[in-house]
Write an enzyme that holds these catalytic residues in place. Sequence first.
Site, PDB file in Angstrom:
ATOM      1  N   GLU A  93     -12.525  -2.372   1.381  1.00 14.60           N
ATOM      2  CA  GLU A  93     -11.274  -2.440   0.630  1.00 14.60           C
ATOM      3  C   GLU A  93     -10.337  -3.491   1.193  1.00 14.60           C
ATOM      4  O   GLU A  93     -10.369  -3.826   2.372  1.00 14.60           O
ATOM      5  CB  GLU A  93     -10.609  -1.073   0.568  1.00 14.60           C
ATOM      6  CG  GLU A  93     -10.428  -0.400   1.893  1.00 14.60           C
ATOM      7  CD  GLU A  93      -9.867   1.001   1.731  1.00 14.60           C
ATOM      8  OE1 GLU A  93     -10.556   1.852   1.146  1.00 14.60           O
ATOM      9  OE2 GLU A  93      -8.745   1.243   2.198  1.00 14.60           O
ATOM     10  N   CYS A 334      -5.593   2.496   5.579  1.00 18.89           N
ATOM     11  CA  CYS A 334      -6.965   1.985   5.705  1.00 18.89           C
ATOM     12  C   CYS A 334      -8.010   3.039   5.410  1.00 18.89           C
ATOM     13  O   CYS A 334      -7.947   4.138   5.917  1.00 18.89           O
ATOM     14  CB  CYS A 334      -7.268   1.542   7.125  1.00 18.89           C
ATOM     15  SG  CYS A 334      -5.991   0.675   7.915  1.00 18.89           S
TER      16      CYS A 334
END
Length: 349
Positions: A93, A334
Amino acid sequence: MKKKDLKSLPLDELTTYMTSLGQPSYRASQLYRWMHVSLADSFDAMTNLPKELREQLRSGCKFTVLKQADVQVSRQDGTRKYLFELGDGNLVESVLMQYRHGWSVCISSQVGCRMGCVFCASTIGGLVRNLSPAEMLEQVYRIQMDIGERITNVVVMGTGEPLDNLTNLLTFIRMISDGNGLNISQRNITVSTCGQATKIKELAKEKLAITLALSLHAPDQATRERLMPIAKSNPLFKVMEACDYYYQQTGRRITLEYCLVSGVNDDAKSAAALAKLIGRVGYHVNLIPVNPIKERGLKAPNPYTVAGFKNKLEKYGINVTIRREMGRDIDGACGQLRRRFSERQDEET
Ligand code: SAH
């Protein structure tokens, strides 16, 4: 034989490779431009390269292009969180944020992470593998192409520990700041580390103009060990010594990230200890209330406690900011999107 990973080669290495194929060196410059300026996602677009050469490269080399698997857009501030699929099916990501000064992309440096920080979602499944320079570059390239705006800042603060993948990280930094490529100034690049003293010193020797951010999160060894297992093998005094060395070598001010966790590191004693620890030149503190992840029981302090903590540090003369929280409504921290996506796919299959 392993296929040449074309997009991971800096221009000099690409030139050597193209010359070895019997091509003139200007072909390397043309190809480099296609990959790192035009951000081409296939050989078809490269019309000034002979067709036979394109065929030869297509069949004989690796040409990394990330596939957008998902994107979430924050209704609060327009932050976009991208999920990319790598050639082997792994997911990473990246996050796009707009600031007053431009567009910033936060990239991942590894698939998963082996550092084990207790507040972090990226580490829950452990480390899968390092990302190649091309896979790091591509996160920036695909996002720039998606929004049609020039990316001005890069932060290596997504999933993974960048200094655990130092060789590829250095190639990435050289290539993204190269005048023959996207030419993003090293001053606009930040690398965040959980604190591996030896690697910080190695990075210092490169004398780059990037900003180093240290994930400190606690002003004392015991609390730091509780939050970050890596602290056991990297005692605080050694990490701070390495950061002082980094500052001496590069003259670049270091950011200390401090993730505030309610009842763990957000009291007056912690603020005093933090001020004492960094009562020296070259540091700046960035406070981040922990973004709670459902797998862990940690809570963020309330905004008054956060503001109080900041005030205390300021009274001690410490340079401190509270990090603007962006994209909280889209699993900003995250590893959260990647985990959610994988879980969703698990449920669907
Ligand atoms: N491994 C590197 C970079 C990735 S983490 C590092 O440790 O710095 C990027 C930053 O996000 C780090 O400061 C990390 O501690 C922080 N972070 C991770 N999970 C978080 C969470 N749930 N809430 C707030 N900050 C978090």
